[in-house]
Design a protein around this motif. Structure first.
Motif, PDB file in Angstrom:
ATOM      1  N   ASP A 193      -7.930  -3.407   4.390  1.00 23.26           N
ATOM      2  CA  ASP A 193      -7.700  -2.479   5.497  1.00 23.26           C
ATOM      3  C   ASP A 193      -6.218  -2.111   5.537  1.00 23.26           C
ATOM      4  O   ASP A 193      -5.397  -2.841   6.077  1.00 23.26           O
ATOM      5  CB  ASP A 193      -8.129  -3.102   6.828  1.00 23.26           C
ATOM      6  CG  ASP A 193      -8.076  -2.099   7.977  1.00 23.26           C
ATOM      7  OD1 ASP A 193      -7.385  -1.063   7.834  1.00 23.26           O
ATOM      8  OD2 ASP A 193      -8.724  -2.337   9.003  1.00 23.26           O
ATOM      9  N   TRP A 194      -5.891  -0.944   4.992  1.00 27.82           N
ATOM     10  CA  TRP A 194      -4.496  -0.539   4.830  1.00 27.82           C
ATOM     11  C   TRP A 194      -3.992   0.323   5.973  1.00 27.82           C
ATOM     12  O   TRP A 194      -2.937   0.947   5.872  1.00 27.82           O
ATOM     13  CB  TRP A 194      -4.339   0.221   3.513  1.00 27.82           C
ATOM     14  CG  TRP A 194      -4.679  -0.615   2.326  1.00 27.82           C
ATOM     15  CD1 TRP A 194      -5.862  -0.627   1.643  1.00 27.82           C
ATOM     16  CD2 TRP A 194      -3.844  -1.589   1.687  1.00 27.82           C
ATOM     17  NE1 TRP A 194      -5.822  -1.544   0.624  1.00 27.82           N
ATOM     18  CE2 TRP A 194      -4.594  -2.143   0.629  1.00 27.82           C
ATOM     19  CE3 TRP A 194      -2.543  -2.030   1.918  1.00 27.82           C
ATOM     20  CZ2 TRP A 194      -4.072  -3.137  -0.200  1.00 27.82           C
ATOM     21  CZ3 TRP A 194      -2.034  -3.016   1.088  1.00 27.82           C
ATOM     22  CH2 TRP A 194      -2.791  -3.552   0.046  1.00 27.82           C
ATOM     23  N   ASN A 195      -4.717   0.361   7.075  1.00 25.60           N
ATOM     24  CA  ASN A 195      -4.294   1.171   8.219  1.00 25.60           C
ATOM     25  C   ASN A 195      -2.865   0.787   8.629  1.00 25.60           C
ATOM     26  O   ASN A 195      -2.591  -0.375   8.960  1.00 25.60           O
ATOM     27  CB  ASN A 195      -5.256   0.947   9.386  1.00 25.60           C
ATOM     28  CG  ASN A 195      -5.025   1.905  10.537  1.00 25.60           C
ATOM     29  OD1 ASN A 195      -3.929   2.429  10.728  1.00 25.60           O
ATOM     30  ND2 ASN A 195      -6.051   2.125  11.331  1.00 25.60           N
ATOM     31  N   PRO A 196      -1.923   1.738   8.622  1.00 21.25           N
ATOM     32  CA  PRO A 196      -0.528   1.410   8.971  1.00 21.25           C
ATOM     33  C   PRO A 196      -0.349   0.954  10.416  1.00 21.25           C
ATOM     34  O   PRO A 196       0.707   0.424  10.766  1.00 21.25           O
ATOM     35  CB  PRO A 196       0.223   2.715   8.699  1.00 21.25           C
ATOM     36  CG  PRO A 196      -0.816   3.784   8.751  1.00 21.25           C
ATOM     37  CD  PRO A 196      -2.077   3.158   8.240  1.00 21.25           C
ATOM     38  N   LEU A 197      -1.374   1.126  11.236  1.00 19.86           N
ATOM     39  CA  LEU A 197      -1.309   0.646  12.619  1.00 19.86           C
ATOM     40  C   LEU A 197      -1.013  -0.848  12.673  1.00 19.86           C
ATOM     41  O   LEU A 197      -0.457  -1.343  13.643  1.00 19.86           O
ATOM     42  CB  LEU A 197      -2.640   0.941  13.321  1.00 19.86           C
ATOM     43  CG  LEU A 197      -2.835   0.417  14.737  1.00 19.86           C
ATOM     44  CD1 LEU A 197      -1.810   1.047  15.677  1.00 19.86           C
ATOM     45  CD2 LEU A 197      -4.253   0.696  15.218  1.00 19.86           C
ATOM     46  N   HIS A 198      -1.350  -1.563  11.593  1.00 21.47           N
ATOM     47  CA  HIS A 198      -1.197  -3.016  11.575  1.00 21.47           C
ATOM     48  C   HIS A 198       0.072  -3.472  10.855  1.00 21.47           C
ATOM     49  O   HIS A 198       0.276  -4.676  10.683  1.00 21.47           O
ATOM     50  CB  HIS A 198      -2.423  -3.644  10.912  1.00 21.47           C
ATOM     51  CG  HIS A 198      -3.719  -3.188  11.510  1.00 21.47           C
ATOM     52  ND1 HIS A 198      -4.080  -3.468  12.815  1.00 21.47           N
ATOM     53  CD2 HIS A 198      -4.722  -2.418  11.000  1.00 21.47           C
ATOM     54  CE1 HIS A 198      -5.260  -2.910  13.072  1.00 21.47           C
ATOM     55  NE2 HIS A 198      -5.660  -2.266  11.994  1.00 21.47           N
ATOM     56  N   ALA A 199       0.917  -2.502  10.447  1.00 24.20           N
ATOM     57  CA  ALA A 199       2.113  -2.884   9.699  1.00 24.20           C
ATOM     58  C   ALA A 199       3.352  -2.064  10.029  1.00 24.20           C
ATOM     59  O   ALA A 199       4.458  -2.587   9.985  1.00 24.20           O
ATOM     60  CB  ALA A 199       1.824  -2.768   8.190  1.00 24.20           C
ATOM     61  N   ASP A 200       3.181  -0.796  10.371  1.00 22.12           N
ATOM     62  CA  ASP A 200       4.292   0.138  10.536  1.00 22.12           C
ATOM     63  C   ASP A 200       4.621   0.322  12.018  1.00 22.12           C
ATOM     64  O   ASP A 200       3.824   0.901  12.765  1.00 22.12           O
ATOM     65  CB  ASP A 200       3.918   1.477   9.911  1.00 22.12           C
ATOM     66  CG  ASP A 200       5.064   2.481   9.931  1.00 22.12           C
ATOM     67  OD1 ASP A 200       6.029   2.285  10.690  1.00 22.12           O
ATOM     68  OD2 ASP A 200       4.979   3.479   9.192  1.00 22.12           O
TER      69      ASP A 200
END
Length: 294
Positions: A193-200
């Motif tokens: 799950d590469w959704n940037p909501l979880h990293a950016d």
């Protein structure tokens, strides 16, 4: 209309080949915090944790089904015929997995996915994507993913189920706390799950959050591991099904409080679970959560 219910439900099921091995399972378990026990400096070599991290002793937590093969069920549902929605309006509403037998450490399987229902909630629509997975030996698991789409309701369809599951009015049989490492979302996202909501952080602010949030399916897996380890004697094969509703967000660095009640239903024994964020006055994270043991 962005959602053509008749077209979505009538569409031919889509098949996807899945493959995984022990490294995928180990990475997933590490993303849930395996190998770390509060207050234990030797947790990485604890025999109970090595079942999640050491290939020679490995068993597979049933929630691995949500990432097996790197396939994201929610994304597949949004690409189905008849479905054309704004991704910014999409939330993962709920998840259910039914296990037909224990998951193998390594495998090749075929996922058959279809839109099983589209519910009209008035101001929103809920798309239910059903995925059935089987290998050469037969069925492995069936999953239902509920995708909540803001602003797409009001089309005159069936409202669908809306009942909430009341927790027992008594002290939980078991309560455990599981800290979320500050880097846990960064590790968990490597499972697919590469959704940037979880990293950016900048992307998270655009979505209305002060900082990146933890994946809902990471909380889902952490809660199941807590139940297996404490209420099911560490035996992953005792899980027959596991369902939840995503009730709120949790942030890396916070702590999950997992409460468990052993109860009875018309279908037999079950474990009801409540998951909350300790640091925010037990703000709800997972609700309507049930594990049916074998």
């Amino acid at each position: 209309m962005p959602i053509d219910v008749a077209e979505a439900i009538a569409a031919e099921p889509r098949e996807t080949d899945l493959a995984w091995d022990h490294k995928d399972v180990q990475l997933y378990h590490l993303g849930l915090g395996a190998g770390s026990v509060p207050g234990r400096r030797d947790a990485a070599t604890d025999p109970d944790e090595l079942r999640y991290t050491l290939e020679s002793r490995l068993h597979v937590l049933p929630s691995f089904a949500t990432v097996a093969g790197g396939a994201l069920a929610a994304g597949g549902g949004l690409s189905a015929p008849g479905i054309d929605v704004d991704l910014a309006a999409v939330l993962h509403g709920g998840q259910r997995i039914e296990l037909h037998r224990p998951l193998p450490v390594a495998g090749r399987a075929t996922q058959t996915a279809r839109v099983a229902a589209v519910h009209d909630k008035g101001k929103a629509a809920v798309i239910v994507l059903r995925s059935e997975v089987a290998d050469a030996d037969g069925p492995l698991w069936t999953s239902d993913t509920q995708i909540y789409v803001r602003g797409e309701g009001g089309f005159g369809g069936e409202r669908g189920p809306s009942a909430r599951l009341e927790l027992p009015d008594r002290t939980p049989d078991l309560t455990v706390e599981r800290p979320i490492r500050p880097d846990q979302a960064l590790l968990y996202r490597l499972s697919g799950d590469w959704n940037p909501l979880h990293a950016d952080p900048e992307f998270a602010k655009l979505a209305g959050f002060d900082k990146p949030i933890l994946h809902g399916l990471c909380s889902y897996g952490m809660a199941l591991k807590a139940v297996v380890d404490t209420a099911l004697d560490g035996d992953v094969a005792r899980v027959r099904s596991y369902s939840t509703r995503f009730a709120g967000v949790v942030f890396p660095g916070e702590t999950l409080r997992v409460r468990m009640w052993r109860t009875e239903s018309e279908n037999g024994r079950r474990i009801q679970v409540s998951v909350t964020a300790v640091e925010r006055d037990d703000a709800p994270v997972l609700a309507d959560t049930v594990i049916e043991p074998v």
